[in-house]
Each structure stands twice: as C-alpha cells, then as structure tokens.
Write a protein that holds these residues in place. Sequence first.
Motif, PDB file in Angstrom:
ATOM      1  N   ILE A 195       9.203   9.588  -5.257  1.00  0.00           N
ATOM      2  CA  ILE A 195       8.787  10.077  -4.326  1.00  0.00           C
ATOM      3  C   ILE A 195      10.745  11.002  -4.183  1.00  0.00           C
ATOM      4  N   LEU A 196      11.145  12.317  -4.714  1.00  0.00           N
ATOM      5  CA  LEU A 196      12.351  12.822  -5.078  1.00  0.00           C
ATOM      6  C   LEU A 196      12.280  13.460  -3.037  1.00  0.00           C
ATOM      7  N   ASP A 197      14.590  13.806  -3.888  1.00  0.00           N
ATOM      8  CA  ASP A 197      14.832  14.296  -2.119  1.00  0.00           C
ATOM      9  C   ASP A 197      15.166  15.546  -2.502  1.00  0.00           C
ATOM     10  N   LYS A 198      15.778  15.974  -1.706  1.00  0.00           N
ATOM     11  CA  LYS A 198      15.785  18.055  -1.349  1.00  0.00           C
ATOM     12  C   LYS A 198      16.164  18.190  -3.344  1.00  0.00           C
ATOM     13  N   CYS A 199      16.638  17.928  -3.609  1.00  0.00           N
ATOM     14  CA  CYS A 199      17.386  18.058  -4.813  1.00  0.00           C
ATOM     15  C   CYS A 199      17.330  17.181  -6.160  1.00  0.00           C
ATOM     16  N   ALA A 200      16.507  16.347  -6.250  1.00  0.00           N
ATOM     17  CA  ALA A 200      15.771  15.368  -7.251  1.00  0.00           C
ATOM     18  C   ALA A 200      16.796  14.664  -7.450  1.00  0.00           C
ATOM     19  N   ASN A 201      17.956  14.542  -7.152  1.00  0.00           N
ATOM     20  CA  ASN A 201      18.907  13.413  -7.767  1.00  0.00           C
ATOM     21  C   ASN A 201      18.920  11.971  -7.206  1.00  0.00           C
ATOM     22  N   ASN A 202      18.267  11.497  -6.387  1.00  0.00           N
ATOM     23  CA  ASN A 202      18.225  10.714  -5.491  1.00  0.00           C
ATOM     24  C   ASN A 202      16.474   9.813  -5.552  1.00  0.00           C
ATOM     25  N   PRO A 203      15.600   9.095  -6.177  1.00  0.00           N
ATOM     26  CA  PRO A 203      14.516   9.162  -6.526  1.00  0.00           C
ATOM     27  C   PRO A 203      14.472   7.887  -5.552  1.00  0.00           C
ATOM     28  N   MET A 204      13.076   7.912  -4.186  1.00  0.00           N
ATOM     29  CA  MET A 204      12.917   6.537  -3.566  1.00  0.00           C
ATOM     30  C   MET A 204      12.760   5.425  -4.574  1.00  0.00           C
ATOM     31  N   SER A 205      13.411   4.618  -3.647  1.00  0.00           N
ATOM     32  CA  SER A 205      13.285   3.197  -4.445  1.00  0.00           C
ATOM     33  C   SER A 205      11.926   2.290  -4.330  1.00  0.00           C
ATOM     34  N   THR A 206      11.649   1.774  -5.751  1.00  0.00           N
ATOM     35  CA  THR A 206      10.776   0.950  -5.170  1.00  0.00           C
ATOM     36  C   THR A 206      10.909  -0.774  -4.871  1.00  0.00           C
ATOM     37  N   ALA A 207      11.712  -0.878  -4.427  1.00  0.00           N
ATOM     38  CA  ALA A 207      11.798  -1.506  -3.674  1.00  0.00           C
ATOM     39  C   ALA A 207      11.265  -2.029  -1.828  1.00  0.00           C
ATOM     40  N   GLN A 208      11.576  -1.078  -1.491  1.00  0.00           N
ATOM     41  CA  GLN A 208      11.191  -1.144   0.224  1.00  0.00           C
ATOM     42  C   GLN A 208       9.486  -0.544   0.038  1.00  0.00           C
ATOM     43  N   THR A 209       9.776  -1.122   1.379  1.00  0.00           N
ATOM     44  CA  THR A 209       7.986  -1.207   1.828  1.00  0.00           C
ATOM     45  C   THR A 209       7.811  -1.100   3.230  1.00  0.00           C
ATOM     46  N   VAL A 210       7.200  -0.682   3.872  1.00  0.00           N
ATOM     47  CA  VAL A 210       7.190  -0.619   5.683  1.00  0.00           C
ATOM     48  C   VAL A 210       5.143  -1.112   6.215  1.00  0.00           C
ATOM     49  N   ILE A 211       5.404  -1.864   7.120  1.00  0.00           N
ATOM     50  CA  ILE A 211       3.526  -2.216   7.449  1.00  0.00           C
ATOM     51  C   ILE A 211       3.522  -1.387   8.314  1.00  0.00           C
ATOM     52  N   PHE A 212       2.078  -1.646   8.651  1.00  0.00           N
ATOM     53  CA  PHE A 212       1.415  -0.644  10.037  1.00  0.00           C
ATOM     54  C   PHE A 212       0.498  -2.232  10.273  1.00  0.00           C
ATOM     55  N   ASN A 213      -0.126  -1.866  11.393  1.00  0.00           N
ATOM     56  CA  ASN A 213      -1.319  -2.866  12.082  1.00  0.00           C
ATOM     57  C   ASN A 213      -2.521  -1.843  11.920  1.00  0.00           C
ATOM     58  N   TYR A 214      -3.432  -1.942  11.567  1.00  0.00           N
ATOM     59  CA  TYR A 214      -5.097  -1.283  11.342  1.00  0.00           C
ATOM     60  C   TYR A 214      -5.378  -2.586  12.228  1.00  0.00           C
ATOM     61  N   LEU A 215      -6.698  -1.581  13.544  1.00  0.00           N
ATOM     62  CA  LEU A 215      -8.220  -2.004  14.126  1.00  0.00           C
ATOM     63  C   LEU A 215      -9.220  -1.292  13.790  1.00  0.00           C
ATOM     64  N   ALA A 216      -9.917  -1.726  13.005  1.00  0.00           N
ATOM     65  CA  ALA A 216     -11.024  -1.107  12.248  1.00  0.00           C
ATOM     66  C   ALA A 216     -12.444  -0.986  13.858  1.00  0.00           C
ATOM     67  N   PRO A 217     -13.349   0.129  13.095  1.00  0.00           N
ATOM     68  CA  PRO A 217     -13.874   0.637  14.464  1.00  0.00           C
ATOM     69  C   PRO A 217     -14.823  -1.021  14.895  1.00  0.00           C
ATOM     70  N   PHE A 218     -15.095  -1.412  16.027  1.00  0.00           N
ATOM     71  CA  PHE A 218     -15.655  -2.542  16.300  1.00  0.00           C
ATOM     72  C   PHE A 218     -17.497  -2.257  17.421  1.00  0.00           C
ATOM     73  N   THR A 219     -17.515  -3.023  17.725  1.00  0.00           N
ATOM     74  CA  THR A 219     -18.710  -2.558  18.951  1.00  0.00           C
ATOM     75  C   THR A 219     -18.461  -3.663  19.994  1.00  0.00           C
ATOM     76  N   ILE A 220     -18.543  -3.316  21.411  1.00  0.00           N
ATOM     77  CA  ILE A 220     -19.285  -4.636  22.163  1.00  0.00           C
ATOM     78  C   ILE A 220     -20.118  -4.854  22.542  1.00  0.00           C
ATOM     79  N   THR A 221     -20.585  -5.920  23.077  1.00  0.00           N
ATOM     80  CA  THR A 221     -22.137  -6.196  23.089  1.00  0.00           C
ATOM     81  C   THR A 221     -21.553  -7.223  24.799  1.00  0.00           C
ATOM     82  N   ALA A 222     -22.339  -6.735  25.457  1.00  0.00           N
ATOM     83  CA  ALA A 222     -22.739  -7.189  26.857  1.00  0.00           C
ATOM     84  C   ALA A 222     -23.776  -8.458  26.654  1.00  0.00           C
TER      85      ALA A 222
END
Length: 186
Positions: A125-152
């Motif tokens: 991914i390039l910035d507005k000036c296209a002179n500095n590409p986004m580094s491939t060394a970076q990561t970001v995490i997120f948590n995901y909660l899959a759909p689930f059912t509740i049983t009584a």
Amino acid sequence: YAMVIDNFTLDAVGYTLTFGGSAILVDNTPPTINPPNTVVNNCDNTITITTSEQVKCSSIASDGSDFTIAGPGGSAPTITVASGIGCTSPANNSLTNQIKLTLGGTLTSGTYTIGIKVGTDGNTILDKCANNPMSTAQTVIFNYLAPFTITATPAAVCAGGSSNLSAGVASISGAIYGRTPSGTLN
C-alpha cells in the motif's frame, strides 16, 4: 511547515525583505496499520482496517493480495477482496485511510493476524506521494467471535423453575460473553 524570514534591512520607508534559496518537502513516513483500534470486525465476513495516513486507492490490489491473514490454530482463511472506502473510479487520484477486506471461508472464534505483503499489483500500500510503501514487517491482530447458538435445557420451565443455558462457542482468552433477552420471557 513554517517559513521564518529574518533577512531584512530597515530604511526610512520600512523594511525590505530579500528572498532566496529553495526547499524540498518530502513525506518520509510510510503509512502503517498499527494499533490502537485499527481493525473493525463488521460482522459480515468483512473487516475494515484504518491506516495512519491517506493511501492511494490505486495501490490497493482488489484481489486482497496486499494482505495476509492467519487464524487460530494455524488456520488460514482467505482474503478475497480489498477495496478502499470512499475511493472513486478510476482510483488513480483517489485517497482513503480505510480499507475493507472481504474474508472467504468459515472463520472460527479466536485471534487473527493481518499482515502486509507485495500484492499482485507489484507493490504494497502506497501513501499519497507514492514514495514510501507500507512495510511488510508490520502486523495487527483482531479477535473474532463466530456466530453461535444458545440452547436452554430444559427448553420450557414453569414459574420458579430454572433452565441451564449453554453456548456452542470456542473461548477467546480474556473475552466476556453476555446475553440479554429481548422482550419478555415466557
């Protein structure tokens, strides 16, 4: 940016300013996807990533190949589409700071890691000036909660009775799950 002028001479009619020289202003900081709050789960098999600065829409590979994803237990869902939010067509001169990723396959509950790589378009991914590409060394995490059912159990109870609720969902470390019934209970 600020320009300070201190090359002046004083005479009977005021000041005379003498300008000279030159300056080159360059954006040397590449965009990042670093936290906090840079990944939003849209709850529809898409996530939105916010970048630290405006990026060129034309540098976002539409097939999602600028990104990697790894899930819990080594699972590897796919990224099928990437698009800049608010980008116009043609994307050559559009800018955005939010990228929507469409995820393929079935995601399980857990922690996922998004990374950056050189995509099929030949760049990250390039910035507005296209002179500095986004580094491939970076990561970001997120948590995901899959759909689930509740049983009584039991499903029906009389006044004064009780029922046990069980949810079919894998746990995420540190997560708190809650359920509030809508309407009245019968």
